[in-house]
Design an enzyme around this catalytic site. Structure first.
Site, PDB file in Angstrom:
ATOM      1  NE  ARG A   1      17.762  25.158  -0.695  1.00  0.00           N
ATOM      2  CZ  ARG A   1      18.377  26.011  -1.288  1.00  0.00           C
ATOM      3  NH1 ARG A   1      18.555  26.109  -2.489  1.00  0.00           N
ATOM      4  NH2 ARG A   1      18.885  27.304  -0.404  1.00  0.00           N
TER       5      ARG A   1
ATOM      6  NE  ARG B   1      15.711  26.406  -7.967  1.00  0.00           N
ATOM      7  CZ  ARG B   1      16.572  27.287  -8.143  1.00  0.00           C
ATOM      8  NH1 ARG B   1      16.719  28.319  -8.877  1.00  0.00           N
ATOM      9  NH2 ARG B   1      17.573  27.296  -6.815  1.00  0.00           N
TER      10      ARG B   1
ATOM     11  NE  ARG C   1       7.523  29.484  -5.910  1.00  0.00           N
ATOM     12  CZ  ARG C   1       8.736  29.712  -5.934  1.00  0.00           C
ATOM     13  NH1 ARG C   1       9.698  28.885  -5.443  1.00  0.00           N
ATOM     14  NH2 ARG C   1       9.070  30.778  -6.498  1.00  0.00           N
TER      15      ARG C   1
ATOM     16  CG  ASP D   1      15.099  30.843   1.896  1.00  0.00           C
ATOM     17  OD1 ASP D   1      15.772  30.166   1.208  1.00  0.00           O
ATOM     18  OD2 ASP D   1      15.832  31.949   2.559  1.00  0.00           O
TER      19      ASP D   1
ATOM     20  CE1 TYR E   1      22.554  34.679   1.202  1.00  0.00           C
ATOM     21  CE2 TYR E   1      22.487  33.453   3.145  1.00  0.00           C
ATOM     22  CZ  TYR E   1      22.441  33.561   1.854  1.00  0.00           C
ATOM     23  OH  TYR E   1      22.686  32.364   0.932  1.00  0.00           O
TER      24      TYR E   1
HETATM   25  C1  LIG Z   1      21.674  29.416   2.391  1.00  0.00           C
HETATM   26  C2  LIG Z   1      20.358  28.887   2.578  1.00  0.00           C
HETATM   27  C3  LIG Z   1      19.158  29.839   1.768  1.00  0.00           C
HETATM   28  N1  LIG Z   1      18.022  29.273   2.146  1.00  0.00           N
HETATM   29  C4  LIG Z   1      18.487  27.946   2.936  1.00  0.00           C
HETATM   30  C5  LIG Z   1      19.749  27.843   3.237  1.00  0.00           C
HETATM   31  C6  LIG Z   1      20.508  26.775   4.005  1.00  0.00           C
HETATM   32  C7  LIG Z   1      20.744  25.596   3.109  1.00  0.00           C
HETATM   33  C8  LIG Z   1      21.736  25.629   2.146  1.00  0.00           C
HETATM   34  O1  LIG Z   1      22.802  25.808   2.610  1.00  0.00           O
HETATM   35  O2  LIG Z   1      21.364  25.339   0.847  1.00  0.00           O
HETATM   36  C9  LIG Z   1      17.234  27.025   3.240  1.00  0.00           C
HETATM   37  C10 LIG Z   1      16.609  26.285   2.470  1.00  0.00           C
HETATM   38  N2  LIG Z   1      15.776  26.872   1.485  1.00  0.00           N
HETATM   39  C11 LIG Z   1      14.708  26.357   0.994  1.00  0.00           C
HETATM   40  C12 LIG Z   1      14.474  25.296   1.720  1.00  0.00           C
HETATM   41  C13 LIG Z   1      13.500  24.090   1.517  1.00  0.00           C
HETATM   42  C14 LIG Z   1      13.551  23.054   2.210  1.00  0.00           C
HETATM   43  C15 LIG Z   1      14.139  21.899   1.557  1.00  0.00           C
HETATM   44  O3  LIG Z   1      15.170  21.646   1.983  1.00  0.00           O
HETATM   45  O4  LIG Z   1      13.351  21.028   0.724  1.00  0.00           O
HETATM   46  C16 LIG Z   1      15.701  25.212   2.711  1.00  0.00           C
HETATM   47  C17 LIG Z   1      16.003  24.112   3.693  1.00  0.00           C
HETATM   48  C18 LIG Z   1      13.686  26.643   0.079  1.00  0.00           C
HETATM   49  C19 LIG Z   1      14.371  27.644  -1.225  1.00  0.00           C
HETATM   50  N3  LIG Z   1      15.136  28.700  -1.176  1.00  0.00           N
HETATM   51  C20 LIG Z   1      15.330  29.139  -2.568  1.00  0.00           C
HETATM   52  C21 LIG Z   1      14.813  28.443  -3.208  1.00  0.00           C
HETATM   53  C22 LIG Z   1      14.915  28.488  -4.865  1.00  0.00           C
HETATM   54  C23 LIG Z   1      13.788  29.220  -5.128  1.00  0.00           C
HETATM   55  C24 LIG Z   1      12.769  29.129  -6.078  1.00  0.00           C
HETATM   56  O5  LIG Z   1      12.596  27.601  -6.289  1.00  0.00           O
HETATM   57  O6  LIG Z   1      12.083  29.727  -6.633  1.00  0.00           O
HETATM   58  C25 LIG Z   1      14.197  27.161  -2.631  1.00  0.00           C
HETATM   59  C26 LIG Z   1      13.483  25.969  -3.262  1.00  0.00           C
HETATM   60  C27 LIG Z   1      16.081  30.367  -2.607  1.00  0.00           C
HETATM   61  C28 LIG Z   1      17.441  30.649  -1.994  1.00  0.00           C
HETATM   62  N4  LIG Z   1      17.404  30.867  -0.708  1.00  0.00           N
HETATM   63  C29 LIG Z   1      18.775  30.770  -0.226  1.00  0.00           C
HETATM   64  C30 LIG Z   1      19.397  30.554  -1.297  1.00  0.00           C
HETATM   65  C31 LIG Z   1      21.099  30.452  -1.539  1.00  0.00           C
HETATM   66  C32 LIG Z   1      18.539  30.223  -2.433  1.00  0.00           C
HETATM   67  C33 LIG Z   1      18.693  29.755  -3.794  1.00  0.00           C
HETATM   68  C34 LIG Z   1      18.698  31.020  -5.035  1.00  0.00           C
HETATM   69  C35 LIG Z   1      18.690  30.501  -6.309  1.00  0.00           C
HETATM   70  O7  LIG Z   1      19.463  29.880  -6.866  1.00  0.00           O
HETATM   71  O8  LIG Z   1      17.695  30.688  -6.738  1.00  0.00           O
HETATM   72  C36 LIG Z   1      19.347  31.113   1.175  1.00  0.00           C
END
Ligand SMILES: Cc1c2[nH]c(c1CCC(=O)O)Cc1[nH]c(c(CCC(=O)O)c1C)Cc1[nH]c(c(CCC(=O)O)c1C)Cc1[nH]c(c(C)c1CCC(=O)O)C2
Length: 355
Positions: free
Chosen positions: A38, A42, A51, A87, A162
């Site tokens: 990540r 954010r 974004r 994602d 999920y």
């Molecule tokens: C479980 C999981 C998800 N998504 C992901 C996982 C596995 C990694 C982990 O264990 O954290 C994988 C993921 N999601 C995202 C990345 C980006 C690449 C990186 O690592 O920089 C990666 C590798 C972007 C994202 N994926 C998400 C965001 C946040 C959304 C945003 O910025 O508007 C980002 C940057 C959304 C997302 N998607 C998911 C979650 C739990 C969330 C967060 C919800 C929240 O708190 O808003 C599912």
């Protein structure tokens, strides 16, 4: 196939010889390579800016935006690898599963999968379904130069969680009910997800990703015997499917102290470790022949600089005897992390491990 573990092919020689890929292959490195799960997202003001007004899933389908967001942490922090901005639910969306990513919540699935009939929502993924990924990786590898790009996908269990729960879950009760209650349907669900995940990783490697990470973020909810019986066959299928490319395969989950050996056994070259198990102990659990990735607690970055350095040094000391160590956090960067703390962390690890 061009990239089969050779320095030629899609991958420039300088990329093949980068500290990150060398560490994954357990070869000597000029310094311990660092990247952060990540790292794009954010915590970065420049991310929040680009974004603005664009929903998460839409942003994943715009190649120029994906390229910019993926490059942001490389430029700012000087990390040793980029991770493709996307994602884990993107391939599911791409085959038509009705889902969305809700801000502050995570992925939400309109019609959860709980019966055999529900499986019809999951068809095979073709490269055409995710042509924007191929396009974005083409743009990215041109910009990245010798910095390797990590592709990724969600592992069958975490995706199933999920899909079956319909959204994020603390206890995974519906998922486990299906796993224990209808083992045949469960195996079919995971097998189908393994094929989708394999196809998605292949698209990324074919487009130029130099390594892949399989995120089984929530698999730490399971006991080893259940993992071996109900999860390992599907995750192994994914690793097997991409073996021919010869790119390093990283396997990561949270709370997986009791599963570390099995995560390696599933077919990973590099096992990701969260902060609960020190890396020397993790190495004993994983066994010989695998590199390790981790494992600073992401919450440590909220402590004063001296404390961050002390905790980082503990990680480096625990990893000192390992042949392959990729420095990372034990889970993703927390959204309110001070970006400068990450930049300083990269510098600290590079300086302290320079050989
Ligand atoms: C479980 C999981 C998800 N998504 C992901 C996982 C596995 C990694 C982990 O264990 O954290 C994988 C993921 N999601 C995202 C990345 C980006 C690449 C990186 O690592 O920089 C990666 C590798 C972007 C994202 N994926 C998400 C965001 C946040 C959304 C945003 O910025 O508007 C980002 C940057 C959304 C997302 N998607 C998911 C979650 C739990 C969330 C967060 C919800 C929240 O708190 O808003 C599912």
């Amino acid at each position: 196939m061009s990239a089969k573990g050779s320095p030629t092919g899609k991958q420039p020689t300088a990329t093949y010889d980068s500290a990150f890929l060398r560490a994954c292959r357990r070869e000597p490195v000029p310094h311990t390579p660092v990247w952060f799960m990540r790292q794009a997202g954010r915590s970065l003001p420049e991310y929040r800016k680009v974004r603005e007004g664009i929903p998460m899933l839409e942003s994943c389908m715009r190649p120029e935006l994906v390229t910019e967001i993926t490059l942001q942490p490389v430029r700012r922090h000087g990390v040793d690898a980029a991770i493709y901005f996307s994602d884990i639910v993107v391939p599911l969306k791409a085959i038509g599963v009705d889902l969305d990513i809700k801000p502050g919540v995570g992925p939400v699935v309109e019609r959860p999968i709980r019966t055999r009939a529900d499986l019809a929502q999951l068809r095979d993924l073709t490269p055409e379904d995710v042509s924007y990924v191929t396009e974005a990786i083409g743009l990215l590898t041109a910009e990245l130069g010798e910095t390797p790009l990590i592709g990724f996908a969600g592992a069958p269990f975490t995706l199933a969680s999920y899909l079956v729960e319909g959204g994020p879950s603390r206890n995974h009760e519906h998922t486990k009910a299906l796993m224990y209650g209808d083992p045949e349907l469960w195996a079919d669900l995971l097998d189908r997800l393994a094929d989708i995940t394999s196809a998605f990783l292949k698209v990324q490697i074919e487009a130029g990703a130099s390594a892949v990470q399989l995120f089984d973020s929530w698999v730490g909810a399971l006991a080893p015997a259940d993992y071996r019986r109900s999860i390992l066959p599907a995750s192994s299928k994914v690793f097997e499917a991409v073996a021919e490319y010869g790119v390093p395969r990283i396997h990561f989950g949270v709370g997986t102290g009791e599963l570390l050996g099995l995560l390696g056994e599933a077919g990973a070259d590099v096992v990701g470790v969260d902060w609960r198990v020190p890396l020397d102990e993790a190495a004993r659990r994983v066994g010989p022949g695998k590199a390790l990735q981790g494992n600073l607690d992401p919450a440590v970055l909220f402590a004063p600089r001296e404390a961050v350095e002390a905790k980082t040094q503990e990680v480096l000391d625990a990893a000192a005897g390992l042949a392959g160590h990729v420095f990372n956090l034990g889970h993703g960067v927390l959204p309110t992390t001070e970006p400068d703390a990450l930049t300083r962390l990269v510098e600290y690890v590079h300086t302290r491990t320079a050989r």
